[in-house]
Design a protein around this motif. Sequence first.
Motif, PDB file in Angstrom:
ATOM      1  N   CYS A 108      33.917  78.313  53.966  1.00 52.24           N
ATOM      2  CA  CYS A 108      33.258  78.599  52.700  1.00 52.24           C
ATOM      3  C   CYS A 108      33.189  77.292  51.914  1.00 52.24           C
ATOM      4  O   CYS A 108      34.235  76.732  51.572  1.00 52.24           O
ATOM      5  N   ASN A 109      31.991  76.799  51.717  1.00 47.83           N
ATOM      6  CA  ASN A 109      31.788  75.522  51.038  1.00 47.83           C
ATOM      7  C   ASN A 109      32.586  74.396  51.700  1.00 47.83           C
ATOM      8  O   ASN A 109      33.165  73.557  51.023  1.00 47.83           O
ATOM      9  N   CYS A 121      33.111  84.634  48.725  1.00 47.80           N
ATOM     10  CA  CYS A 121      32.258  83.593  49.315  1.00 47.80           C
ATOM     11  C   CYS A 121      31.186  84.221  50.195  1.00 47.80           C
ATOM     12  O   CYS A 121      30.898  83.738  51.270  1.00 47.80           O
ATOM     13  N   ASN A 124      27.918  81.870  50.784  1.00 45.75           N
ATOM     14  CA  ASN A 124      28.133  80.604  51.482  1.00 45.75           C
ATOM     15  C   ASN A 124      29.040  80.725  52.690  1.00 45.75           C
ATOM     16  O   ASN A 124      29.481  79.726  53.231  1.00 45.75           O
TER      17      ASN A 124
END
Length: 161
Positions: A108-109, A121, A124
């Motif tokens: 996630c990111n 999340c 993403n």
Amino acid sequence: MLAAGSKQRVAGSGQARQVRTLRRQAGQSAVEFGLIAPAIVLLLVIGADVARAFSTAAVLTNAARAGAQYGGQNRSTAADFNGIKTAASNDANGLAGFSATASNFCLCNGSSVSCSTAAGCVSNLQLYVKVTTNASFSTLLPYPGITRTLQLQGSSTILVP
């Protein structure tokens, strides 16, 4: 009687000398070949082992890629670890000592998160499938300083859409 300064020639003496020289050269060549032949054969066997090892590594990498491609189709196939292992095994074409492991992970990111608890999340979240394949490789001859059986590994990771 021979005149002064003339050379006497004995019939066949030059030919006999040539034959003896040729026989010595032929014997010398046979000895040289006998000395170098084992080294040439050893180099050929080493070359064959290196080629076999690279071929086995390529098969393992391709099998891992096939398993990852199966798992990377969608989120349900990403969770089908037995299907992923089967796809990898089918691509390995019965390679001796073959094994495959499959896993998935989420980012996630750019940070690693648990796939089951990544509720914050959703937009993403990136799900990946990773397949690792292993096989044992045995050399044709034992070489000093190198173990006779080597463990080779292939790996592939793919993003699930």
